[in-house]
Design a protein around this motif. Structure first.
Motif, PDB file in Angstrom:
ATOM      1  N   VAL A   1     -10.162   0.456   0.831  1.00  0.00           N
ATOM      2  CA  VAL A   1      -9.642   1.472   1.745  1.00  0.00           C
ATOM      3  C   VAL A   1      -9.789   2.853   1.113  1.00  0.00           C
ATOM      4  CG1 VAL A   1      -7.575   2.359   2.884  1.00  0.00           C
ATOM      5  CG2 VAL A   1      -8.092  -0.100   2.950  1.00  0.00           C
ATOM      6  N   ARG A   2      -9.410   2.972  -0.161  1.00  0.00           N
ATOM      7  CA  ARG A   2      -9.542   4.257  -0.861  1.00  0.00           C
ATOM      8  C   ARG A   2     -11.000   4.722  -0.851  1.00  0.00           C
ATOM      9  NH1 ARG A   2      -6.418   7.088  -4.199  1.00  0.00           N
ATOM     10  NH2 ARG A   2      -4.944   5.383  -4.416  1.00  0.00           N
ATOM     11  N   ALA A   3     -11.919   3.807  -1.144  1.00  0.00           N
ATOM     12  CA  ALA A   3     -13.343   4.149  -1.162  1.00  0.00           C
ATOM     13  C   ALA A   3     -13.826   4.579   0.223  1.00  0.00           C
ATOM     14  CB  ALA A   3     -14.164   2.960  -1.674  1.00  0.00           C
ATOM     15  N   ALA A   4     -13.361   3.903   1.270  1.00  0.00           N
ATOM     16  CA  ALA A   4     -13.768   4.250   2.634  1.00  0.00           C
ATOM     17  C   ALA A   4     -13.252   5.629   3.023  1.00  0.00           C
ATOM     18  CB  ALA A   4     -13.254   3.196   3.616  1.00  0.00           C
ATOM     19  N   VAL A   5     -12.013   5.933   2.668  1.00  0.00           N
ATOM     20  CA  VAL A   5     -11.439   7.248   2.966  1.00  0.00           C
ATOM     21  C   VAL A   5     -12.217   8.328   2.227  1.00  0.00           C
ATOM     22  CG1 VAL A   5      -9.383   8.698   2.641  1.00  0.00           C
ATOM     23  CG2 VAL A   5      -9.147   6.369   3.553  1.00  0.00           C
ATOM     24  N   GLU A   6     -12.544   8.081   0.969  1.00  0.00           N
ATOM     25  CA  GLU A   6     -13.309   9.054   0.187  1.00  0.00           C
ATOM     26  C   GLU A   6     -14.724   9.213   0.742  1.00  0.00           C
ATOM     27  OE1 GLU A   6     -12.826   7.672  -3.844  1.00  0.00           O
ATOM     28  OE2 GLU A   6     -10.760   8.427  -3.928  1.00  0.00           O
ATOM     29  N   GLU A   7     -15.321   8.126   1.212  1.00  0.00           N
ATOM     30  CA  GLU A   7     -16.654   8.190   1.820  1.00  0.00           C
ATOM     31  C   GLU A   7     -16.631   9.076   3.070  1.00  0.00           C
ATOM     32  OE1 GLU A   7     -20.683   7.570   2.458  1.00  0.00           O
ATOM     33  OE2 GLU A   7     -19.531   7.015   0.690  1.00  0.00           O
ATOM     34  N   ALA A   8     -15.511   9.061   3.781  1.00  0.00           N
ATOM     35  CA  ALA A   8     -15.363   9.895   4.972  1.00  0.00           C
ATOM     36  C   ALA A   8     -15.108  11.363   4.605  1.00  0.00           C
ATOM     37  CB  ALA A   8     -14.232   9.370   5.847  1.00  0.00           C
ATOM     38  N   GLY A   9     -14.848  11.625   3.320  1.00  0.00           N
ATOM     39  CA  GLY A   9     -14.655  13.002   2.869  1.00  0.00           C
ATOM     40  C   GLY A   9     -13.211  13.417   2.703  1.00  0.00           C
ATOM     41  N   TYR A  10     -12.309  12.448   2.618  1.00  0.00           N
ATOM     42  CA  TYR A  10     -10.879  12.745   2.515  1.00  0.00           C
ATOM     43  C   TYR A  10     -10.290  12.022   1.306  1.00  0.00           C
ATOM     44  CZ  TYR A  10     -12.069  14.305   7.110  1.00  0.00           C
ATOM     45  OH  TYR A  10     -12.686  14.955   8.146  1.00  0.00           O
ATOM     46  N   ALA A  11      -9.004  12.227   1.073  1.00  0.00           N
ATOM     47  CA  ALA A  11      -8.347  11.603  -0.075  1.00  0.00           C
ATOM     48  C   ALA A  11      -7.023  11.007   0.335  1.00  0.00           C
ATOM     49  CB  ALA A  11      -8.126  12.637  -1.180  1.00  0.00           C
ATOM     50  N   LEU A  12      -6.684   9.875  -0.299  1.00  0.00           N
ATOM     51  CA  LEU A  12      -5.372   9.278  -0.069  1.00  0.00           C
ATOM     52  C   LEU A  12      -4.308  10.122  -0.743  1.00  0.00           C
ATOM     53  CD1 LEU A  12      -5.908   5.447  -0.625  1.00  0.00           C
ATOM     54  CD2 LEU A  12      -5.901   6.721   1.509  1.00  0.00           C
ATOM     55  N   ALA A  13      -3.159  10.185  -0.119  1.00  0.00           N
ATOM     56  CA  ALA A  13      -1.999  10.869  -0.693  1.00  0.00           C
ATOM     57  C   ALA A  13      -1.076   9.781  -1.219  1.00  0.00           C
ATOM     58  CB  ALA A  13      -1.288  11.709   0.364  1.00  0.00           C
ATOM     59  N   GLY A  14      -1.077   9.551  -2.504  1.00  0.00           N
ATOM     60  CA  GLY A  14      -0.221   8.517  -3.080  1.00  0.00           C
ATOM     61  C   GLY A  14      -0.866   7.153  -3.081  1.00  0.00           C
ATOM     62  N   THR A  15      -0.042   6.138  -3.269  1.00  0.00           N
ATOM     63  CA  THR A  15      -0.483   4.761  -3.406  1.00  0.00           C
ATOM     64  C   THR A  15      -0.329   4.019  -2.074  1.00  0.00           C
ATOM     65  OG1 THR A  15       0.274   4.790  -5.685  1.00  0.00           O
ATOM     66  CG2 THR A  15      -0.119   2.645  -4.727  1.00  0.00           C
ATOM     67  N   PRO A  16      -1.332   3.255  -1.653  1.00  0.00           N
ATOM     68  CA  PRO A  16      -1.208   2.490  -0.403  1.00  0.00           C
ATOM     69  C   PRO A  16      -0.034   1.511  -0.453  1.00  0.00           C
ATOM     70  CG  PRO A  16      -3.467   2.477  -1.192  1.00  0.00           C
ATOM     71  CD  PRO A  16      -2.617   3.073  -2.275  1.00  0.00           C
ATOM     72  N   SER A  17       0.606   1.302   0.687  1.00  0.00           N
ATOM     73  CA  SER A  17       1.741   0.356   0.755  1.00  0.00           C
ATOM     74  C   SER A  17       1.583  -0.578   1.937  1.00  0.00           C
ATOM     75  CB  SER A  17       3.043   1.117   0.869  1.00  0.00           C
ATOM     76  OG  SER A  17       3.083   1.903   2.037  1.00  0.00           O
TER      77      SER A  17
ATOM     78  N   THR B   1      -0.817  -5.772   7.173  1.00  0.00           N
ATOM     79  CA  THR B   1      -0.813  -4.352   7.511  1.00  0.00           C
ATOM     80  C   THR B   1      -0.749  -3.547   6.229  1.00  0.00           C
ATOM     81  OG1 THR B   1       0.361  -4.800   9.573  1.00  0.00           O
ATOM     82  CG2 THR B   1       0.404  -2.529   8.774  1.00  0.00           C
ATOM     83  N   LEU B   2      -1.543  -2.498   6.173  1.00  0.00           N
ATOM     84  CA  LEU B   2      -1.525  -1.568   5.049  1.00  0.00           C
ATOM     85  C   LEU B   2      -1.340  -0.180   5.632  1.00  0.00           C
ATOM     86  CD1 LEU B   2      -1.955  -1.145   1.958  1.00  0.00           C
ATOM     87  CD2 LEU B   2      -4.367  -0.741   2.497  1.00  0.00           C
ATOM     88  N   ASN B   3      -0.381   0.570   5.101  1.00  0.00           N
ATOM     89  CA  ASN B   3      -0.126   1.937   5.530  1.00  0.00           C
ATOM     90  C   ASN B   3      -0.551   2.885   4.424  1.00  0.00           C
ATOM     91  OD1 ASN B   3       1.345   1.498   8.115  1.00  0.00           O
ATOM     92  ND2 ASN B   3       2.669   0.341   6.758  1.00  0.00           N
ATOM     93  N   VAL B   4      -1.318   3.904   4.802  1.00  0.00           N
ATOM     94  CA  VAL B   4      -1.753   4.904   3.836  1.00  0.00           C
ATOM     95  C   VAL B   4      -1.545   6.292   4.427  1.00  0.00           C
ATOM     96  CG1 VAL B   4      -3.446   3.405   2.711  1.00  0.00           C
ATOM     97  CG2 VAL B   4      -4.170   4.842   4.617  1.00  0.00           C
ATOM     98  N   LEU B   5      -1.458   7.272   3.549  1.00  0.00           N
ATOM     99  CA  LEU B   5      -1.415   8.674   3.947  1.00  0.00           C
ATOM    100  C   LEU B   5      -2.715   9.304   3.500  1.00  0.00           C
ATOM    101  CD1 LEU B   5       2.238   9.583   2.923  1.00  0.00           C
ATOM    102  CD2 LEU B   5       1.366   9.186   5.226  1.00  0.00           C
ATOM    103  N   VAL B   6      -3.330  10.073   4.401  1.00  0.00           N
ATOM    104  CA  VAL B   6      -4.619  10.694   4.119  1.00  0.00           C
ATOM    105  C   VAL B   6      -4.478  12.208   4.232  1.00  0.00           C
ATOM    106  CG1 VAL B   6      -7.036  10.869   4.807  1.00  0.00           C
ATOM    107  CG2 VAL B   6      -5.867   8.667   4.960  1.00  0.00           C
ATOM    108  N   ASN B   7      -4.882  12.910   3.186  1.00  0.00           N
ATOM    109  CA  ASN B   7      -4.846  14.374   3.176  1.00  0.00           C
ATOM    110  C   ASN B   7      -6.121  14.958   3.745  1.00  0.00           C
ATOM    111  OD1 ASN B   7      -2.313  14.786   1.959  1.00  0.00           O
ATOM    112  ND2 ASN B   7      -3.174  14.458  -0.067  1.00  0.00           N
TER     113      ASN B   7
ATOM    114  N   GLY C   1      -1.090  18.498   7.008  1.00  0.00           N
ATOM    115  CA  GLY C   1      -0.276  17.636   6.145  1.00  0.00           C
ATOM    116  C   GLY C   1      -0.964  16.301   5.974  1.00  0.00           C
ATOM    117  N   ALA C   2      -0.219  15.320   5.494  1.00  0.00           N
ATOM    118  CA  ALA C   2      -0.773  13.976   5.309  1.00  0.00           C
ATOM    119  C   ALA C   2      -0.670  13.202   6.619  1.00  0.00           C
ATOM    120  CB  ALA C   2      -0.034  13.252   4.199  1.00  0.00           C
TER     121      ALA C   2
END
Length: 77
Positions: A61-77, A6-12, A44-45
């Motif tokens: 995951v970061r690349a996929a989020v950016e491809e969707a037009g959004y950005a990660l908030a912080g480092t994935p955990s 499992t990987l948890n991320v925050l997306v802005n 919010g995130a």
């Protein structure tokens, strides 16, 4: 098949169901991803939980989020 990793991320920047669908679609396209759950937080995130039977590559995951037009908030955990 059980998702053992499992990987948890925050997306802005996500504000609606379309945003959720876009991020879910891009992350789900990563090889080996078994499930994506988004807890939308408009203004919010948003918390995104990603499940896979194999290790999850945070850079993908970061690349996929950016491809969707959004950005990660912080480092994935």
């Amino acid at each position: 098949m059980t998702a053992d990793n499992t990987l948890n991320v925050l997306v802005n920047g996500m504000t609606c169901a379309h945003c959720v669908a876009s991020v879910t679609e891009e992350i789900s396209a990563i090889a080996g991803i078994d499930g994506v759950q988004v807890d939308l937080n408009p203004g919010g995130a948003s918390h995104v939980t990603i499940r896979s039977a194999s290790p999850i590559d945070a850079a993908s995951v970061r690349a996929a989020v950016e491809e969707a037009g959004y950005a990660l908030a912080g480092t994935p955990s």
